[in-house]
Motif scaffolding. Sequence first.
Motif, PDB file in Angstrom:
ATOM      1  N   ASN A 109       0.799  -1.204   0.000  1.00 37.96           N
ATOM      2  CA  ASN A 109       0.000   0.000   0.000  1.00 37.96           C
ATOM      3  C   ASN A 109       0.851   1.283   0.000  1.00 37.96           C
ATOM      4  OD1 ASN A 109      -2.405   1.336  -0.044  1.00 37.96           O
ATOM      5  ND2 ASN A 109      -2.653   1.339   2.204  1.00 37.96           N
ATOM      6  N   VAL A 110       1.874   1.275  -0.884  1.00 37.21           N
ATOM      7  CA  VAL A 110       2.690   2.474  -1.101  1.00 37.21           C
ATOM      8  C   VAL A 110       2.694   2.727  -2.612  1.00 37.21           C
ATOM      9  CG1 VAL A 110       4.173   2.109   0.932  1.00 37.21           C
ATOM     10  CG2 VAL A 110       4.876   1.154  -1.287  1.00 37.21           C
ATOM     11  N   SER A 111       3.399   3.785  -3.032  1.00 39.35           N
ATOM     12  CA  SER A 111       3.448   4.056  -4.466  1.00 39.35           C
ATOM     13  C   SER A 111       4.729   3.431  -5.044  1.00 39.35           C
ATOM     14  CB  SER A 111       3.419   5.572  -4.663  1.00 39.35           C
ATOM     15  OG  SER A 111       4.276   5.945  -5.696  1.00 39.35           O
ATOM     16  N   PRO A 112       4.712   3.034  -6.337  1.00 43.17           N
ATOM     17  CA  PRO A 112       5.953   2.480  -6.927  1.00 43.17           C
ATOM     18  C   PRO A 112       7.137   3.444  -6.831  1.00 43.17           C
ATOM     19  CG  PRO A 112       4.082   2.062  -8.380  1.00 43.17           C
ATOM     20  CD  PRO A 112       3.577   2.954  -7.279  1.00 43.17           C
ATOM     21  N   ASP A 113       6.896   4.777  -6.756  1.00 34.25           N
ATOM     22  CA  ASP A 113       8.060   5.688  -6.603  1.00 34.25           C
ATOM     23  C   ASP A 113       8.607   5.685  -5.197  1.00 34.25           C
ATOM     24  OD1 ASP A 113       6.357   6.883  -8.592  1.00 34.25           O
ATOM     25  OD2 ASP A 113       5.824   8.373  -7.030  1.00 34.25           O
ATOM     26  N   GLU A 114       8.020   4.893  -4.334  1.00 41.33           N
ATOM     27  CA  GLU A 114       8.585   4.780  -2.984  1.00 41.33           C
ATOM     28  C   GLU A 114       9.420   3.504  -2.842  1.00 41.33           C
ATOM     29  OE1 GLU A 114       5.541   7.024  -0.088  1.00 41.33           O
ATOM     30  OE2 GLU A 114       4.567   5.513  -1.338  1.00 41.33           O
ATOM     31  N   ILE A 115       9.721   2.864  -3.996  1.00 42.93           N
ATOM     32  CA  ILE A 115      10.459   1.595  -3.965  1.00 42.93           C
ATOM     33  C   ILE A 115      11.647   1.635  -4.919  1.00 42.93           C
ATOM     34  CG2 ILE A 115      10.298  -0.909  -4.336  1.00 42.93           C
ATOM     35  CD1 ILE A 115       7.319  -0.713  -3.758  1.00 42.93           C
ATOM     36  N   ILE A 116      12.780   1.121  -4.443  1.00 40.85           N
ATOM     37  CA  ILE A 116      13.945   0.928  -5.313  1.00 40.85           C
ATOM     38  C   ILE A 116      14.419  -0.513  -5.136  1.00 40.85           C
ATOM     39  CG2 ILE A 116      15.562   1.829  -3.556  1.00 40.85           C
ATOM     40  CD1 ILE A 116      17.318   2.887  -5.822  1.00 40.85           C
TER      41      ILE A 116
ATOM     42  N   ILE B 121      12.063   0.643   0.755  1.00 46.80           N
ATOM     43  CA  ILE B 121      10.848   1.450   0.697  1.00 46.80           C
ATOM     44  C   ILE B 121      11.113   2.703   1.540  1.00 46.80           C
ATOM     45  CG2 ILE B 121       8.348   1.512   1.075  1.00 46.80           C
ATOM     46  CD1 ILE B 121       8.247  -1.467   0.856  1.00 46.80           C
ATOM     47  N   ALA B 122      10.861   3.853   0.942  1.00 48.56           N
ATOM     48  CA  ALA B 122      11.091   5.135   1.636  1.00 48.56           C
ATOM     49  C   ALA B 122      10.281   6.203   0.907  1.00 48.56           C
ATOM     50  CB  ALA B 122      12.580   5.484   1.621  1.00 48.56           C
ATOM     51  N   CYS B 123      10.328   7.430   1.402  1.00 49.30           N
ATOM     52  CA  CYS B 123       9.570   8.509   0.751  1.00 49.30           C
ATOM     53  C   CYS B 123      10.175   8.778  -0.637  1.00 49.30           C
ATOM     54  CB  CYS B 123       9.575   9.768   1.623  1.00 49.30           C
ATOM     55  SG  CYS B 123      11.176  10.554   1.703  1.00 49.30           S
ATOM     56  N   PRO B 124       9.380   9.324  -1.568  1.00 53.25           N
ATOM     57  CA  PRO B 124       9.857   9.507  -2.950  1.00 53.25           C
ATOM     58  C   PRO B 124      11.156  10.311  -3.036  1.00 53.25           C
ATOM     59  CG  PRO B 124       7.495   9.941  -2.814  1.00 53.25           C
ATOM     60  CD  PRO B 124       7.964   9.732  -1.416  1.00 53.25           C
ATOM     61  N   GLU B 125      11.349  11.254  -2.139  1.00 53.04           N
ATOM     62  CA  GLU B 125      12.568  12.079  -2.200  1.00 53.04           C
ATOM     63  C   GLU B 125      13.821  11.221  -1.951  1.00 53.04           C
ATOM     64  OE1 GLU B 125      12.517  15.344   0.617  1.00 53.04           O
ATOM     65  OE2 GLU B 125      14.691  15.577   0.319  1.00 53.04           O
ATOM     66  N   ILE B 126      13.746  10.358  -0.955  1.00 56.25           N
ATOM     67  CA  ILE B 126      14.891   9.472  -0.676  1.00 56.25           C
ATOM     68  C   ILE B 126      15.114   8.526  -1.852  1.00 56.25           C
ATOM     69  CG2 ILE B 126      15.644   7.503   0.744  1.00 56.25           C
ATOM     70  CD1 ILE B 126      14.605   8.945   3.205  1.00 56.25           C
ATOM     71  N   ILE B 127      14.019   7.966  -2.378  1.00 54.35           N
ATOM     72  CA  ILE B 127      14.163   7.021  -3.499  1.00 54.35           C
ATOM     73  C   ILE B 127      14.787   7.724  -4.709  1.00 54.35           C
ATOM     74  CG2 ILE B 127      12.906   5.500  -5.106  1.00 54.35           C
ATOM     75  CD1 ILE B 127      13.142   4.400  -2.190  1.00 54.35           C
ATOM     76  N   THR B 128      14.387   8.973  -4.956  1.00 53.04           N
ATOM     77  CA  THR B 128      14.981   9.739  -6.059  1.00 53.04           C
ATOM     78  C   THR B 128      16.482   9.935  -5.831  1.00 53.04           C
ATOM     79  OG1 THR B 128      12.899  10.860  -6.399  1.00 53.04           O
ATOM     80  CG2 THR B 128      14.828  11.928  -7.343  1.00 53.04           C
ATOM     81  N   ASN B 129      16.849  10.282  -4.613  1.00 45.36           N
ATOM     82  CA  ASN B 129      18.278  10.445  -4.309  1.00 45.36           C
ATOM     83  C   ASN B 129      19.051   9.155  -4.558  1.00 45.36           C
ATOM     84  OD1 ASN B 129      18.040  13.114  -3.547  1.00 45.36           O
ATOM     85  ND2 ASN B 129      17.732  12.633  -1.375  1.00 45.36           N
TER      86      ASN B 129
ATOM     87  N   LEU C 112       7.274  -0.200   7.982  1.00 43.70           N
ATOM     88  CA  LEU C 112       6.390   0.455   7.001  1.00 43.70           C
ATOM     89  C   LEU C 112       5.315   1.294   7.695  1.00 43.70           C
ATOM     90  CD1 LEU C 112       5.871  -2.412   4.391  1.00 43.70           C
ATOM     91  CD2 LEU C 112       7.579  -0.587   4.402  1.00 43.70           C
ATOM     92  N   ASN C 113       4.948   0.898   8.917  1.00 42.14           N
ATOM     93  CA  ASN C 113       3.908   1.655   9.631  1.00 42.14           C
ATOM     94  C   ASN C 113       4.363   3.035  10.072  1.00 42.14           C
ATOM     95  OD1 ASN C 113       2.306  -0.560   9.377  1.00 42.14           O
ATOM     96  ND2 ASN C 113       2.780  -1.377  11.412  1.00 42.14           N
TER      97      ASN C 113
ATOM     98  N   ILE D 209      12.894   7.622   7.279  1.00 43.58           N
ATOM     99  CA  ILE D 209      13.137   6.177   7.430  1.00 43.58           C
ATOM    100  C   ILE D 209      13.311   5.498   6.068  1.00 43.58           C
ATOM    101  CG2 ILE D 209      12.064   3.982   8.125  1.00 43.58           C
ATOM    102  CD1 ILE D 209      10.630   5.365  10.319  1.00 43.58           C
ATOM    103  N   ILE D 210      14.252   4.567   5.995  1.00 44.94           N
ATOM    104  CA  ILE D 210      14.341   3.658   4.840  1.00 44.94           C
ATOM    105  C   ILE D 210      14.151   2.238   5.376  1.00 44.94           C
ATOM    106  CG2 ILE D 210      15.767   2.733   2.973  1.00 44.94           C
ATOM    107  CD1 ILE D 210      17.408   5.281   2.998  1.00 44.94           C
ATOM    108  N   VAL D 211      13.172   1.519   4.824  1.00 43.24           N
ATOM    109  CA  VAL D 211      12.967   0.120   5.219  1.00 43.24           C
ATOM    110  C   VAL D 211      13.605  -0.770   4.158  1.00 43.24           C
ATOM    111  CG1 VAL D 211      11.250  -1.687   5.640  1.00 43.24           C
ATOM    112  CG2 VAL D 211      10.824   0.648   6.443  1.00 43.24           C
ATOM    113  N   LEU D 212      14.481  -1.676   4.586  1.00 45.15           N
ATOM    114  CA  LEU D 212      15.112  -2.619   3.653  1.00 45.15           C
ATOM    115  C   LEU D 212      14.502  -3.994   3.811  1.00 45.15           C
ATOM    116  CD1 LEU D 212      18.958  -1.908   3.949  1.00 45.15           C
ATOM    117  CD2 LEU D 212      17.373  -1.163   2.159  1.00 45.15           C
ATOM    118  N   ARG D 213      14.189  -4.604   2.690  1.00 41.74           N
ATOM    119  CA  ARG D 213      13.652  -5.968   2.678  1.00 41.74           C
ATOM    120  C   ARG D 213      14.409  -6.772   1.629  1.00 41.74           C
ATOM    121  NH1 ARG D 213       8.070  -5.724   4.514  1.00 41.74           N
ATOM    122  NH2 ARG D 213       8.142  -4.442   6.408  1.00 41.74           N
ATOM    123  N   THR D 214      14.262  -8.083   1.676  1.00 37.76           N
ATOM    124  CA  THR D 214      15.004  -8.935   0.746  1.00 37.76           C
ATOM    125  C   THR D 214      14.211 -10.177   0.349  1.00 37.76           C
ATOM    126  OG1 THR D 214      17.067 -10.170   0.440  1.00 37.76           O
ATOM    127  CG2 THR D 214      16.147 -10.190   2.650  1.00 37.76           C
TER     128      THR D 214
END
Length: 346
Positions: free
Chosen positions: A67-74, A224-232, A194-195, A203-208
Amino acid sequence: PQKTGKSETEMARELGLQRIIRMASNENAWGPSPLAVKAIQNAAAETHLYPAGNGAKLRKSLATRFNVSPDEIILGNGSTELIDLIARTYLSPEQNAITADQTFPLYWLAVTSVNANCIQVPTRNHAFDLPRMRDSIDSNTRLLYIANPNNPTGSMVSRPDLEAFLTNVPGNVVVVLDEAYMDFADPNEFPNGLNYLKRYPNIIVLRTFSKVYGLAGMRLGYAIACPEIITNLNRVRMPYNTSLMAEAGALAALEDQAHVQKCIEFNRQEREFLTRELESRGIRVLPSAGNFLLMLLSNVDELHKRILTTGVFLRPTAWFGVPNGLRITVGKHDENMAFLDAVDRP
Ligand SMILES: *Cc1c(COP(=O)(O)O)cnc(C)c1O
């Protein structure tokens, strides 16, 4: 460099072993979903092509699931690539990152490889000491790495402790919550990172896919993180860092939640079994929320060598900051029995 020594296959040949049991790397003893294997085989026919669209299909599937946006994932070539990418994105020489002394050594490695300082805060009862980590933050701190559950100690940061910590961390410090083992923790107790993403955009959440999904050899992790972090992070990431086959395997693995649930349940049973059996032999084991147990011993080398000669591979944890520790990955029942037999041999 990580001292991996001789390969397991080499050791097995030298010792004339018929069977080797891998309990050293926290791989999934029950293997991948057969659906993932099939998807990987199918994708193999397409491997003359570069993986298109930064893993758009997999990111979309993960986004729906969480339940996040694809731009919040790398995506990363394993989440360890992302541990490194985060350090390269956020740290410069003279700056620092904070983690624990008894944890996954790749945080330390990633931080020092960009000539930044790594502050390794002593654990308290083999668990992350969050108040002390908070007190170690200074004007040069940019990052904090927390493994929850922690490798190699198996400890879990509790929900109240994590919440108290997050409210006290300055917003310009990025908090990495590495949740590689979260599926093996009790979902009623585990504070799912994620909550907290909406409330704490640092926050950056790492999963594998390497642990509960059993795809360690495919190399696929994500953040998974906010779009700004993912862009960086995307500014620093090399293109095509994950493979077509890994993405196909992960996508199929996500669909097979029955397999995931089965692995979680088997792991819980066998982790309890191993804990009980080791304790009954007078061996101290730390409580674990992961798919592994840490034994604390006065004779690590002796026990490790003796068990190795029977073909059971374990991980001594000096490199993880626990010199008296020997880590065992929870195996299938017959593998755990073979390990216990080795312990009992004179
Ligand atoms: C196993 C593990 C990972 C996963 O690494 P991958 O690169 O995704 O295989 C991440 N963090 C910790 C603490 C681990 O033990």
